[in-house]
Design a protein around this motif. Structure first.
Motif, PDB file in Angstrom:
ATOM      1  N   UNK A 136       2.900  -5.419 -10.509  1.00 19.64           N
ATOM      2  CA  UNK A 136       2.972  -4.574 -10.580  1.00 19.64           C
ATOM      3  C   UNK A 136       1.630  -4.448 -11.767  1.00 19.64           C
ATOM      4  N   UNK A 158      -1.418  -9.923  -7.503  1.00 20.08           N
ATOM      5  CA  UNK A 158      -1.171  -8.464  -7.684  1.00 20.08           C
ATOM      6  C   UNK A 158      -0.527  -8.508  -6.061  1.00 20.08           C
ATOM      7  N   UNK A 161      -3.382  -8.045  -0.812  1.00 21.62           N
ATOM      8  CA  UNK A 161      -4.347  -6.548   0.215  1.00 21.62           C
ATOM      9  C   UNK A 161      -4.599  -6.239  -0.871  1.00 21.62           C
ATOM     10  N   UNK A 164      -8.951  -5.508   0.204  1.00 18.91           N
ATOM     11  CA  UNK A 164      -8.859  -3.951   0.549  1.00 18.91           C
ATOM     12  C   UNK A 164      -8.839  -3.283   0.556  1.00 18.91           C
ATOM     13  N   UNK A 165      -7.625  -2.791  -0.605  1.00 17.35           N
ATOM     14  CA  UNK A 165      -7.409  -1.512  -1.377  1.00 17.35           C
ATOM     15  C   UNK A 165      -8.644  -1.525  -2.773  1.00 17.35           C
ATOM     16  N   UNK A 168     -11.739   1.450  -1.940  1.00 19.10           N
ATOM     17  CA  UNK A 168     -11.389   2.873  -2.067  1.00 19.10           C
ATOM     18  C   UNK A 168     -12.045   2.761  -3.865  1.00 19.10           C
ATOM     19  N   UNK A 171      -8.500   3.896  -6.157  1.00 17.42           N
ATOM     20  CA  UNK A 171      -7.168   2.865  -6.039  1.00 17.42           C
ATOM     21  C   UNK A 171      -7.686   2.886  -7.909  1.00 17.42           C
ATOM     22  N   UNK A 174      -5.881   4.818 -10.333  1.00 18.66           N
ATOM     23  CA  UNK A 174      -4.325   5.275  -9.455  1.00 18.66           C
ATOM     24  C   UNK A 174      -3.142   5.259 -10.454  1.00 18.66           C
TER      25      UNK A 174
END
Lengths: 317, 476
Positions: A136, A158, A161, A164-165, A168, A171, A174
């Motif tokens: 994380x 991490x 996916x 895909x994140x 954005x 992101x 974040x």
């Protein structure tokens, strides 16, 4: 007749729905792009604090001697001592709570720009122990993912996916809104981690508690990814002809036996003919609580003495 | 497969598209196959347990309907025993064995029964209770036995509510699988809105609060009273947002495909009494216990002491339903006690309220009642969250002393947490006191509606916790 009317209504509903979804996605895309751009601008405008130091490490530093590691690296290696002893420029890229993944990612982005003369990798006693939160913590590298493809394989550890994140633009930033806001004002001037000397953040308090014995005989799960990345770290340094020192800095606690990570770290280093220096149980530190800020971190006084020992070793070689 | 994962987003889009493409005749098969896939994404082998109870209850339902008299009851008992047996074996065996060991140790005997090392099948309590409601309703004559095996299996396994509810009743759900569901724009959008609000509550509020709650509760011995108090309040809000988020995503996912699942939460923290709280909290479970246990015990149509006992018993069993641990039993008992105490002291409290003059200022009285209900439920949730009973006592005694300053590691965690809580109470307060008259998600102006969706999505990307992990109620 009834069936065909229903079908026509349903077809129209589909068309209307997908048209609305398309409009909505365009709207989201535009707003995400704009907000992401603003966040990116202000993130990289910061001139102090932990994110700034990461940006500086990845994008700017040209120091001859680099110290890499977690909080222990960050608080244990004093630039003044190294620069005086070795007459080399110095930068400490250690970051609180960051495991080998972060350290390797920063290393590869540095090696793309230039070859430092010496790298000191600070090794912790649980270096190879599996800890989910270490994955994380890779989120601290998210702002660099798109501009530094060399770190993508590390960031993708991490989650499967992650790619895909990154559709954005928000992101990568974040949970950084507050940090960015503070980093762009003078509000963070007094914060501890903000006042660094070439990356090094001194700890001023003195530890007063008696030494404790740490039971490190328990079987802890070893993370094969960490071992792999540690080996990659060594291999990359060897390939780029950078002199590498692996050092386990002092702890203010007794180990019942040598921690398994240290044993593994030593044997891997030996395999590649890399020097591994274990200061974890050196009595000069262990017998003096006033050199520590807490059982895992030296204070500024301790850091000076320890840095002197390491600088002398490097000087001799 | 978690609702808050990208895997689920892909799964949901694929299944929903295929659902509307397929002819009605084959849709049950698609939903059943995708539900199996959804369940097997956790621990594949446990599908066999589900298969076992599904076969038993399917035939039990048919035989109950066909039989008369004692045989009818016999088939019901066989079905209930099979379901409770599975629950006992997987969920309560080690707990009962552990307590037996403690008891035998006290008598200087060694417990010869071995412990078993098994992982609790995900959502076991939920689908077992849903399966039991089917055979009970068939027995009571409220539901016809389902002859289509696939549809019955789908009733137990329907993926949106398979692992954490809402616990459905056969009268509400089974007929919906037989009906042809048409694509309806407004219904699809309503479903998507619920999913969006659920994801927001999970990622922005619940998982953010969980960072502080876990940091404090997992090291409670190092923390002082005010910190533990704040963590306990945070936990009460976290568990609500976490669980209600799951329910909303479940209801929303089903609604997109045309299925209506029962409401599971109705703003429980705006309840003015414990009795009201339990009418708004985990409604599908509360009504299950009311319909199948409380009424079977005689409900309130018995002597007063027996009525109190019935209430108390139902809450203790409800606690045990949540988990095989004394902490859950105490949590249930506390709630039962609150309820009985509220009934016993109703007249006294009314008189006291008149004496103080509270009844003349109804708004203040109402706020006081809301705060009291929230305090009592938050207090009970300390047992729910604590790892064991002694931890819970230690936390409560520290809170009682209440000295020291509140710990916080990272100011941003606190800021995001309070932002989330304020937003939640703003939205829920608005719904509770003003209805839909000033709704943002259902506003009559499309620009307001769309800006609200965009704001929610941008906030999720900005401050949502993407590595938060699973829903709390999955463990039950």
């Amino acid at each position: 007749m009834f069936k065909s009317t229903i079908n026509t209504i349903e077809k129209n509903e589909y068309k209307y729905f997908f048209f609305k979804v398309f409009i909505f996605l365009v709207m989201i895309f535009l707003i995400d792009f704009a907000v992401g751009k603003v966040l990116s601008t202000f993130y990289f405008k910061q001139k102090s604090g932990t994110p700034y130091r990461t940006s500086f490490s990845i994008n700017e530093t040209k120091a001859d001697l680099i110290v890499v590691g977690s909080s222990r690296a960050n608080h244990h290696y004093h630039p003044d001592v190294f620069e005086k002893e070795l007459a080399l420029s110095f930068y400490n890229i250690g970051r609180d709570g960051q495991p080998i993944f972060y350290q390797y990612a920063v290393l590869v982005s540095i090696l793309i720009r230039y070859q430092p003369k010496i790298i000191v990798l600070d090794f912790i006693e649980e270096e190879f122990v599996f800890d989910e939160s270490d994955y994380e913590r890779l989120s601290s590298l998210l702002p660099y993912y798109k501009s530094h493809p060399e770190i993508s394989s590390i960031v993708e550890l991490k989650s499967s996916f992650e790619k895909i994140k990154f559709i954005s633009n928000i992101y990568p930033y974040n949970s950084l809104l507050f940090t960015i806001a503070i980093g762009n004002t003078n509000l963070n001037a007094g914060r501890r981690n903000n006042n660094d000397i070439k990356g090094y953040v001194p700890l001023k308090n003195k530890w007063n508690e008696p030494i404790k014995t740490y039971n490190n005989n328990q079987k802890l799960k070893i993370d094969p990814n960490k071992i792999k990345v540690f080996e990659l770290f060594i291999q990359d340094c060897l390939k780029e002809k950078v002199k590498l020192y692996v050092v386990c800095s002092p702890y203010y606690r007794n180990f019942i036996s040598t921690p398994s990570s240290i044993k593994l770290g030593k044997s891997i280093s030996q395999k590649y003919n890399i020097d591994f220096y274990d200061f974890s149980q050196k009595s000069i530190f262990k017998n003096n609580s006033s050199l520590f800020s807490d059982p895992s971190h030296l204070n500024d006084d301790g850091a000076r003495i320890f840095s002197d020992s390491i600088a002398r070793i490097i000087g001799k070689n | 497969m978690l609702f808050n994962s990208i895997q689920f987003a892909i799964f949901f889009i694929v299944v929903t598209c295929l659902y509307f493409i397929l002819h009605h005749k084959y849709r049950w098969f698609l939903l059943l196959a995708s539900s199996c896939y959804f369940y097997m994404a956790f621990v594949p082998i446990y599908i066999l347990i589900l298969g076992f109870t599904i076969i038993i209850d399917y035939y039990a339902g048919i035989y109950i309907e066909k039989s008369e008299g004692k045989r009818r009851k016999l088939f019901l008992i066989a079905s209930l025993l099979a379901n409770i047996g599975v629950l006992a074996a997987f969920k309560y065996y080690n707990f009962l064995n552990e307590n037996l060991s403690i008891f035998l140790n006290g008598l200087n005997y060694k417990n010869p029964i071995p412990y078993i090392s098994i992982l609790l099948p995900i959502g076991l309590s939920f689908h077992t209770f849903q399966a039991m409601s089917y055979t009970i309703e068939v027995y009571r004559g409220n539901q016809k036995a389902e002859r289509h095996f696939g549809i019955y299996a789908l009733y137990v396994m329907f993926y949106p509510q398979l692992v954490a509810g809402p616990i459905e009743r056969p009268q509400n759900l089974i007929h919906q699988f037989h009906e042809r569901q048409y694509f309806n724009y407004f219904r699809v959008v309503e479903g998507l809105k619920l999913i969006l609000w659920g994801i927001f509550k999970k990622l922005v509020i619940a998982d953010r609060l969980a960072i502080y709650v876990n940091a404090v509760y997992n090291n409670h011995s190092h923390h002082n009273g005010p910190t533990l108090l704040l963590a306990s309040i945070f936990f009460a809000i976290q568990i609500y947002c976490d669980f209600s988020a799951y329910s909303e995503i479940a209801i929303g996912s089903a609604r997109v495909m045309g299925f209506e699942l029962m409401t599971n939460f109705k703003r429980p923290y705006l309840s003015s009494s414990i009795a009201e709280f339990w009418k708004r909290w985990h409604i599908s479970l509360s009504t299950w216990f009311k319909d199948y246990l409380y009424i079977s015990l005689g409900g309130n149509r018995v002597s007063i002491p027996r009525w109190y006992l019935n209430l108390f018993l139902v809450f203790i069993i409800s606690g045990l339903w949540h988990g095989a641990n004394w902490t859950f039993i105490i949590w249930g008992a506390l709630n039962g006690f609150y309820l009985v105490f509220a009934i016993v002291t109703l007249n006294l409290r009314n008189k006291l309220s008149q004496l103080i003059g509270f009844n003349r200022i109804p708004k203040i009285n109402h706020i006081f009642q809301l705060l009291m209900t929230f305090t009592l439920t938050s207090f009970a949730f300390i047992f729910f969250r604590a790892n064991n009973v002694s931890d819970a006592y230690s936390i409560i005694s520290k809170i009682a002393k209440c000295s020291g300053t509140i710990y916080y590691d990272n100011p941003s965690t606190m800021i995001y947490s309070f932002f989330g809580i304020l937003l939640l109470f703003f939205v829920e307060g608005k719904q509770e006191f003003y209805g839909s008259s000033i709704s943002f998600l259902h506003n009559k102006h499309w620009i307001v509606r769309n800006l609200t969706y965009v704001m929610l999505i941008v906030t999720i990307f900005l401050i949502g916790v993407f590595d938060g992990g699973q829903f709390i109620y999955f463990q039950f």
